[in-house]
Design a protein around this motif. Structure first.
Motif, PDB file in Angstrom:
ATOM      1  N   ALA A   1      -2.177  13.293  -2.133  1.00  0.00           N
ATOM      2  CA  ALA A   1      -2.075  14.514  -1.256  1.00  0.00           C
ATOM      3  C   ALA A   1      -2.417  14.006   0.296  1.00  0.00           C
ATOM      4  O   ALA A   1      -3.071  13.040   0.296  1.00  0.00           O
ATOM      5  N   PRO A   2      -2.049  14.706   1.103  1.00  0.00           N
ATOM      6  CA  PRO A   2      -2.209  14.367   2.516  1.00  0.00           C
ATOM      7  C   PRO A   2      -3.662  14.313   2.738  1.00  0.00           C
ATOM      8  O   PRO A   2      -4.285  15.482   2.523  1.00  0.00           O
ATOM      9  N   LEU A   3      -4.256  13.400   3.177  1.00  0.00           N
ATOM     10  CA  LEU A   3      -5.737  13.184   3.462  1.00  0.00           C
ATOM     11  C   LEU A   3      -5.985  13.460   5.089  1.00  0.00           C
ATOM     12  O   LEU A   3      -5.551  12.740   5.949  1.00  0.00           O
ATOM     13  N   ALA A   4      -6.965  14.331   5.349  1.00  0.00           N
ATOM     14  CA  ALA A   4      -7.373  14.519   6.830  1.00  0.00           C
ATOM     15  C   ALA A   4      -8.282  13.320   7.079  1.00  0.00           C
ATOM     16  O   ALA A   4      -8.179  13.013   8.425  1.00  0.00           O
ATOM     17  N   ALA A   5      -8.913  12.944   6.354  1.00  0.00           N
ATOM     18  CA  ALA A   5      -9.764  11.742   6.787  1.00  0.00           C
ATOM     19  C   ALA A   5      -9.978  10.858   5.252  1.00  0.00           C
ATOM     20  O   ALA A   5      -9.982  11.368   4.198  1.00  0.00           O
ATOM     21  N   VAL A   6     -10.271   9.662   5.532  1.00  0.00           N
ATOM     22  CA  VAL A   6     -10.740   8.794   4.508  1.00  0.00           C
ATOM     23  C   VAL A   6     -12.230   8.302   5.124  1.00  0.00           C
ATOM     24  O   VAL A   6     -12.371   7.476   5.955  1.00  0.00           O
ATOM     25  N   ALA A   7     -12.860   8.104   3.993  1.00  0.00           N
ATOM     26  CA  ALA A   7     -14.420   7.377   4.094  1.00  0.00           C
ATOM     27  C   ALA A   7     -14.328   6.086   3.412  1.00  0.00           C
ATOM     28  O   ALA A   7     -14.228   6.137   2.232  1.00  0.00           O
ATOM     29  N   CYS A   8     -14.591   4.813   3.980  1.00  0.00           N
ATOM     30  CA  CYS A   8     -14.493   3.764   3.342  1.00  0.00           C
ATOM     31  C   CYS A   8     -15.322   2.719   3.918  1.00  0.00           C
ATOM     32  O   CYS A   8     -16.006   2.957   4.980  1.00  0.00           O
ATOM     33  N   ALA A   9     -15.511   1.578   3.113  1.00  0.00           N
ATOM     34  CA  ALA A   9     -16.216   0.374   3.905  1.00  0.00           C
ATOM     35  C   ALA A   9     -15.269  -0.179   4.948  1.00  0.00           C
ATOM     36  O   ALA A   9     -14.165  -0.094   4.848  1.00  0.00           O
ATOM     37  N   PRO A  10     -16.095  -1.027   5.769  1.00  0.00           N
ATOM     38  CA  PRO A  10     -15.216  -1.314   7.059  1.00  0.00           C
ATOM     39  C   PRO A  10     -14.069  -2.318   6.540  1.00  0.00           C
ATOM     40  O   PRO A  10     -12.997  -2.491   7.014  1.00  0.00           O
TER      41      PRO A  10
ATOM     42  N   ALA B   1       0.941  -1.307  -0.285  1.00  0.00           N
ATOM     43  CA  ALA B   1       0.181  -0.010  -0.015  1.00  0.00           C
ATOM     44  C   ALA B   1       0.902   1.226   0.057  1.00  0.00           C
ATOM     45  O   ALA B   1       0.509   2.270  -0.862  1.00  0.00           O
ATOM     46  N   ALA B   2       1.842   1.351   0.594  1.00  0.00           N
ATOM     47  CA  ALA B   2       2.922   2.343   0.729  1.00  0.00           C
ATOM     48  C   ALA B   2       3.328   2.777  -0.554  1.00  0.00           C
ATOM     49  O   ALA B   2       3.361   4.039  -0.795  1.00  0.00           O
ATOM     50  N   SER B   3       3.607   1.979  -1.370  1.00  0.00           N
ATOM     51  CA  SER B   3       3.912   2.187  -2.923  1.00  0.00           C
ATOM     52  C   SER B   3       2.818   2.630  -3.580  1.00  0.00           C
ATOM     53  O   SER B   3       3.399   2.875  -4.955  1.00  0.00           O
ATOM     54  N   LEU B   4       1.811   2.434  -3.262  1.00  0.00           N
ATOM     55  CA  LEU B   4       0.545   2.636  -4.221  1.00  0.00           C
ATOM     56  C   LEU B   4      -0.408   3.812  -3.903  1.00  0.00           C
ATOM     57  O   LEU B   4      -1.316   3.940  -4.237  1.00  0.00           O
ATOM     58  N   THR B   5       0.136   4.903  -3.070  1.00  0.00           N
ATOM     59  CA  THR B   5      -0.572   5.768  -2.665  1.00  0.00           C
ATOM     60  C   THR B   5       0.049   7.283  -2.810  1.00  0.00           C
ATOM     61  O   THR B   5       0.401   7.836  -1.884  1.00  0.00           O
ATOM     62  N   PRO B   6      -0.009   7.472  -4.045  1.00  0.00           N
ATOM     63  CA  PRO B   6       0.556   8.903  -4.294  1.00  0.00           C
ATOM     64  C   PRO B   6      -0.298  10.081  -4.161  1.00  0.00           C
ATOM     65  O   PRO B   6      -0.616  10.958  -4.991  1.00  0.00           O
TER      66      PRO B   6
ATOM     67  N   HIS C   1     -12.034  -1.938   3.981  1.00  0.00           N
ATOM     68  CA  HIS C   1     -10.959  -1.279   3.751  1.00  0.00           C
ATOM     69  C   HIS C   1     -10.310  -0.466   4.847  1.00  0.00           C
ATOM     70  O   HIS C   1      -9.278   0.336   4.649  1.00  0.00           O
ATOM     71  N   ALA C   2     -10.840  -0.403   5.940  1.00  0.00           N
ATOM     72  CA  ALA C   2     -10.340   0.622   6.912  1.00  0.00           C
ATOM     73  C   ALA C   2      -9.142   0.646   7.334  1.00  0.00           C
ATOM     74  O   ALA C   2      -8.142   1.317   7.547  1.00  0.00           O
ATOM     75  N   SER C   3      -8.576  -0.912   7.546  1.00  0.00           N
ATOM     76  CA  SER C   3      -7.479  -1.259   8.272  1.00  0.00           C
ATOM     77  C   SER C   3      -6.166  -0.620   7.467  1.00  0.00           C
ATOM     78  O   SER C   3      -5.229  -0.100   7.925  1.00  0.00           O
ATOM     79  N   ALA C   4      -6.192  -0.926   6.275  1.00  0.00           N
ATOM     80  CA  ALA C   4      -5.068  -0.712   5.413  1.00  0.00           C
ATOM     81  C   ALA C   4      -4.842   1.117   5.385  1.00  0.00           C
ATOM     82  O   ALA C   4      -3.985   1.514   5.127  1.00  0.00           O
ATOM     83  N   TRP C   5      -5.992   1.781   5.329  1.00  0.00           N
ATOM     84  CA  TRP C   5      -6.101   3.226   5.362  1.00  0.00           C
ATOM     85  C   TRP C   5      -5.458   3.783   6.500  1.00  0.00           C
ATOM     86  O   TRP C   5      -5.006   5.079   6.620  1.00  0.00           O
ATOM     87  N   LEU C   6      -5.406   3.239   7.661  1.00  0.00           N
ATOM     88  CA  LEU C   6      -4.893   3.873   9.118  1.00  0.00           C
ATOM     89  C   LEU C   6      -3.525   4.255   8.998  1.00  0.00           C
ATOM     90  O   LEU C   6      -2.969   5.175   9.664  1.00  0.00           O
ATOM     91  N   ASP C   7      -2.771   3.577   7.947  1.00  0.00           N
ATOM     92  CA  ASP C   7      -1.248   4.163   7.800  1.00  0.00           C
ATOM     93  C   ASP C   7      -1.112   5.405   6.906  1.00  0.00           C
ATOM     94  O   ASP C   7      -0.114   5.826   6.951  1.00  0.00           O
ATOM     95  N   HIS C   8      -2.141   5.866   6.460  1.00  0.00           N
ATOM     96  CA  HIS C   8      -2.306   6.982   5.297  1.00  0.00           C
ATOM     97  C   HIS C   8      -3.075   8.155   5.895  1.00  0.00           C
ATOM     98  O   HIS C   8      -3.092   9.173   5.170  1.00  0.00           O
ATOM     99  N   ALA C   9      -4.154   7.946   6.731  1.00  0.00           N
ATOM    100  CA  ALA C   9      -4.941   8.915   7.333  1.00  0.00           C
ATOM    101  C   ALA C   9      -5.040   8.975   8.807  1.00  0.00           C
ATOM    102  O   ALA C   9      -5.128   7.742   9.483  1.00  0.00           O
ATOM    103  N   GLY C  10      -5.300  10.113   9.609  1.00  0.00           N
ATOM    104  CA  GLY C  10      -5.583  10.041  10.853  1.00  0.00           C
ATOM    105  C   GLY C  10      -6.687   9.847  11.387  1.00  0.00           C
ATOM    106  O   GLY C  10      -6.960   9.406  12.524  1.00  0.00           O
ATOM    107  N   LEU C  11      -7.819   9.738  10.372  1.00  0.00           N
ATOM    108  CA  LEU C  11      -9.090   9.448  10.584  1.00  0.00           C
ATOM    109  C   LEU C  11      -9.635   8.398   9.379  1.00  0.00           C
ATOM    110  O   LEU C  11      -9.838   9.134   8.280  1.00  0.00           O
TER     111      LEU C  11
END
Length: 318
Positions: A257-266, A250-255, A268-278
């Protein structure tokens, strides 16, 4: 437990007596509450309830409880500690004239209330006309009714009055806190820090990612994009793809801009915790947290490290 610090300023009196400050009338709160409508009020109540559990009830005290006291501990390692904790005397939450997000404001105000801060005020600087209905309705639902409009040039005077009101010989850090949401001149935070008042800023407009659901995710498991946009009319929304479960890939596939939050299905949530604070799942579109802002930020702690002696009185321990 000791009672509230009687040196705390009465925020309503301070604002009402400061030239250039106009308190919001009760009628404006009532009108905003009605204008917000049942759906938005229910969404705001969900935000308040989530923050109460995460910051209030989970901390062992409800909103408004004054958490002040001293704890003495004798450690096995051969020393003792004496800790004093107390909420700050006042908190001023300033939003700019363009502020429209009720959930992000609640996420800043409620930690102060949960910390037991006795005097909290919300100030809109440079604004005119009615406040956005969801914003005032949110403050009404949270029990935060000390709200006012002020000219930007009033802030330095107001800070001076608040700092002076809490001058009791204690450290200045115990006095108050300043939160600046939106765009505010840098000299305001510089002045506050010169007085010894800690400052927390949330100046940038958020960029919120909405994750595409993909073929394997049912639409009912995805957040409501329209509700998200209604909660944050000032935000920038970007469509982002779901991330692989492997965070290394995931780290190499997220070009992005900094995201304040991400909205997603449950899913997908775990993978996004490394890339957004909320990360917000379905049903939480009107919820928000500032991960770096908690009730602890509004509390002053002082610790004494002491030897353990034969006479407990000589160490200051009870």
């Amino acid at each position: 437990m000791s009672g509230p610090d009687m040196s705390e300023p009465d925020m309503a009196d301070v604002l009402a007596s400061t030239p250039g400050v106009t308190p919001v009338a009760d009628a404006a709160f009532a009108a905003a509450y009605e204008a917000a409508g049942d759906v938005d009020r229910a969404r705001l109540k969900t935000c308040i309830a989530r923050l109460h559990v995460l910051y209030g009830a989970a901390g062992g005290a409800g909103a408004g409880d004054v958490r002040e006291g001293r704890t003495a501990t004798r450690w096995r390692q051969g020393f003792a500690s004496l800790e004093h904790a107390s909420p700050c005397g006042w908190t001023l939450v300033c939003v700019d004239a363009a502020w429209v997000s009720a959930p992000r404001l609640l996420a800043a105000v409620l930690p102060a209330l949960f910390a037991g801060v006795g005097s909290v005020a919300v100030l809109r600087t440079g604004g005119s006309g009615p406040w956005p209905a969801p914003v005032l309705a949110a403050l009404e639902l949270a029990g935060q009714e000390v709200v006012a409009d002020a000219a930007p040039e009033v802030l330095p005077t107001l800070l001076e009055v608040l700092v002076a009101s809490g001058s009791t010989g204690r450290t200045t850090e115990a006095g108050g806190r300043l939160l600046l949401l939106g765009e505010h001149p840098d000299h305001v935070s510089v002045l506050a820090r010169a007085y010894g008042v800690p400052v927390w800023r949330d100046a940038s407009l958020p960029t919120i990612g909405i994750v595409s659901r993909g073929d394997a995710i049912d639409e009912s498991d995805c957040p409501n994009g329209a509700a998200l946009r209604a909660a944050h009319p000032d935000a920038t929304f970007v469509d982002v793809p779901p991330l692989p479960q492997s965070t290394a890939r995931a780290a190499s596939l997220t070009p992005f801009a900094p995201l304040a939050a991400v909205a997603c299905a449950p899913a997908h949530a775990s993978a996004w915790l490394d890339h957004a604070g909320l990360v917000l799942g379905p049903g939480h579109e009107w919820c928000w947290m500032h991960p770096g802002l908690s009730p602890a930020w509004f509390t002053r702690r002082a610790v004494a490290l002491l030897p353990v002696t034969a006479s407990s009185g000589s160490s200051g321990l009870p």
